[in-house]
Write an enzyme that holds these catalytic residues in place. Structure first.
Site, PDB file in Angstrom:
ATOM      1  N   ALA A   3      16.747  -0.994  -4.450  1.00 59.54           N
ATOM      2  CA  ALA A   3      16.357  -1.701  -5.704  1.00 59.54           C
ATOM      3  C   ALA A   3      17.584  -2.033  -6.386  1.00 59.54           C
ATOM      4  CB  ALA A   3      15.246  -1.062  -6.390  1.00 59.54           C
ATOM      5  N   LYS A  32      -9.346 -11.800   2.122  1.00 55.10           N
ATOM      6  CA  LYS A  32      -8.047 -11.552   2.511  1.00 55.10           C
ATOM      7  C   LYS A  32      -7.537 -12.842   3.239  1.00 55.10           C
ATOM      8  CE  LYS A  32      -8.575  -6.824   3.258  1.00 55.10           C
ATOM      9  NZ  LYS A  32      -9.093  -5.790   4.031  1.00 55.10           N
TER      10      LYS A  32
HETATM   11  N1  HSE Z   1     -12.126  -1.793   3.303  1.00 53.54           N
HETATM   12  C1  HSE Z   1     -11.110  -2.393   3.893  1.00 53.54           C
HETATM   13  C2  HSE Z   1     -11.060  -2.160   5.416  1.00 53.54           C
HETATM   14  C3  HSE Z   1      -9.846  -1.804   3.540  1.00 53.54           C
HETATM   15  O1  HSE Z   1     -11.996  -1.614   5.894  1.00 53.54           O
HETATM   16  O2  HSE Z   1     -10.208  -2.696   6.151  1.00 53.54           O
HETATM   17  C4  HSE Z   1      -9.613  -2.484   2.120  1.00 53.54           C
HETATM   18  O3  HSE Z   1      -9.558  -3.838   2.046  1.00 53.54           O
END
Ligand code: HSE
Length: 449
Positions: free
Chosen positions: A33, A205
């Site tokens: 860093a 995600k």
């Molecule tokens: N609960 C999520 C999973 C992990 O089972 O991959 C955190 O996003």
């Protein structure tokens, strides 16, 4: 240069991992860093426990706002989770001129547009590597490593809980409910597993990856979300016999529609169980592991694999963000990597397509009376709907039980690509046939070629 000072909001599993890895690897991290990175203040409701974790050299408070108000703190790490107080605190930290690191996929998938705009206006960074696929540096790969590419599609196993459950169902031939109970007993699934098993966590995600891949705003509300709760052991077994595995995938694709067929341009954004050829590397990702396949026009297919959750794997991603910020802290805001990879004034308004417009192929399982002409009627409906069949598998009929009038059997059909709306209409017709005895199982299929 004096160390950059970090305030941590919430010291649970990931927070304590972050503190420990930063301490353990501090010399190496400083060499990378260019300056030290120190957590000097922690906010947690359980002050005594937090103080025990970080030792006497770190100030621990119960009030997160005391961290945000501290002028010595340069970066705030938000590890509280959820859309409630976490959102307020992130916006307050930005308003106070702090950079923010967060693992909060739910917050960014739903309120990302507002949060990124506030950060840009204030000239601070909001970094979120830990929000997608835990320790896998997929945000870095999409935003920087693949920056030359026109990304075509992404497909990922981005929820470890459901991948663990599906692996167990396949290995042991058990149904979903049985495996879920066992997963909860072993601590692989949360006491309330709703967000995981219903696909919501994966959709958060996928939403973030979609925005970064295509330069569109985060649009969780437009994502199609279907979990794994209705999957049975029989479908996993039939899929296997046909050379496929069933995985819960987060998929996002850039779709160039064929105007002659009434198809529009847009982005597919969907999470659902999916048959994928068993020979693909991603089909062999087992247990709680995560993997993401990205298809770019220049690079071709790339695959990223690793732990999608857990204390130190997630800390690895959080600290990568801290190092990025430490390096760019003094740089002109215009020279930093944009939050969603594309310059804010160059975002696309390509729409997220409704699920009915998605084009994919299908696995269908019909429980039918084993009578003359049933298969002809079913395939006739598909033909009339313009849906082309790829393969048909009919099991030997079951023994006729005492209370059944006719023998029953499973007919499995794999189709070629077609529009989801057409498949929905065909399913209504097939379901209405008197010889179709149970609700038809429909699972989407992707070749990922
Ligand atoms: N609960 C999520 C999973 C992990 O089972 O991959 C955190 O996003």
């Amino acid at each position: 240069m004096k160390p950059i000072q970090v305030g941590l909001l919430g010291i649970g599993v990931v927070g304590s991992g972050t503190f420990n890895v930063l301490q353990r690897n501090q010399e190496e991290i400083k060499r990378r860093a260019g300056r030290g990175i120190e957590i000097t203040m922690v906010a947690d409701l359980n002050v005594a426990r937090a103080q025990e974790l970080v030792g006497p050299g770190v100030t621990v408070v119960a009030d997160a706002r005391a961290v945000i108000a501290n002028p010595d703190i340069d970066i705030v790490i938000e590890l509280i989770g959820g859309y409630g107080i976490a959102k307020t605190l992130v916006l307050e930290a930005i308003a106070a001129g702090k950079h923010v690191v967060t693992a909060n996929k739910a917050l960014l998938a739903v309120h990302g547009t507002e949060i990124f705009a506030a950060a840009s206006a204030k000239g601070v960074m909001v970094a979120f590597e830990a929000a997608v696929a835990g320790g896998i540096p997929i945000i870095k790969a999409l935003r920087e490593g693949l920056t030359a590419n026109r990304i075509q599609w992404i497909a990922g196993i981005i929820n470890g809980t459901t991948n663990f459950i599906l692996s167990e169902m396949r290995d042991k031939g058990l149904d979903f409910a049985v495996v879920l109970k066992e997963a909860q007993r072993l601590g692989y699934a949360e006491a309330d597993p709703t967000f995981d098993i219903e696909g919501v966590d994966a959709a958060h995600k996928a939403t973030l990856m979609s925005a970064i891949a295509f330069g569109v705003p985060v649009q969780f509300d437009k994502a199609y979300v279907e979990g794994i709760t209705k999957l049975g052991a029989a479908d996993i077994k039939y899929a296997e016999q046909l050379g496929y595995r069933i995985k819960l995938l987060g998929i996002t694709k850039r779709r160039q529609g064929d105007a002659a067929k009434g198809e529009s341009d847009g982005i597919e954004l969907r999470v659902h169980p999916c048959l994928i050829p068993a020979k693909r590397l991603i089909a062999n990702v087992e247990g709680a592991m995560n993997a993401v396949v990205v298809q770019g026009d220049a690079v071709g297919t790339t695959l990223y694999y690793g732990k999608g959750a857990g204390s130190e794997p997630t800390a690895s991603a959080v600290i990568a963000d801290l190092v990025d910020i430490a390096r760019l802290h003094t740089a002109d805001a215009a020279h930093r990597v944009p939050h969603l990879a594309f310059q804010p004034n160059a975002m696309s308004n390509l729409p997220v397509l409704p699920m009915g417009e998605v084009i994919t192929s299908y696995y269908l399982r019909l429980r039918v009376a084993d009578e003359t002409g049933v298969l002809a009627k079913v395939t006739g409906i598909l033909a009339e709907s313009g849906i082309s069949i790829d393969a048909v598998l009919q099991r030997e009929a079951d023994e006729v039980s005492a209370d059944a009038k006719v023998a029953q059997t499973d007919v499995i059909i794999l189709t070629h690509d077609c529009q989801e709306a057409k498949m929905n209409a065909a399913l209504v017709h097939m379901q209405a046939l008197p010889s179709v005895l149970e609700p038809i199982t429909r699972i989407r299929k992707e070749e990922l070629a």
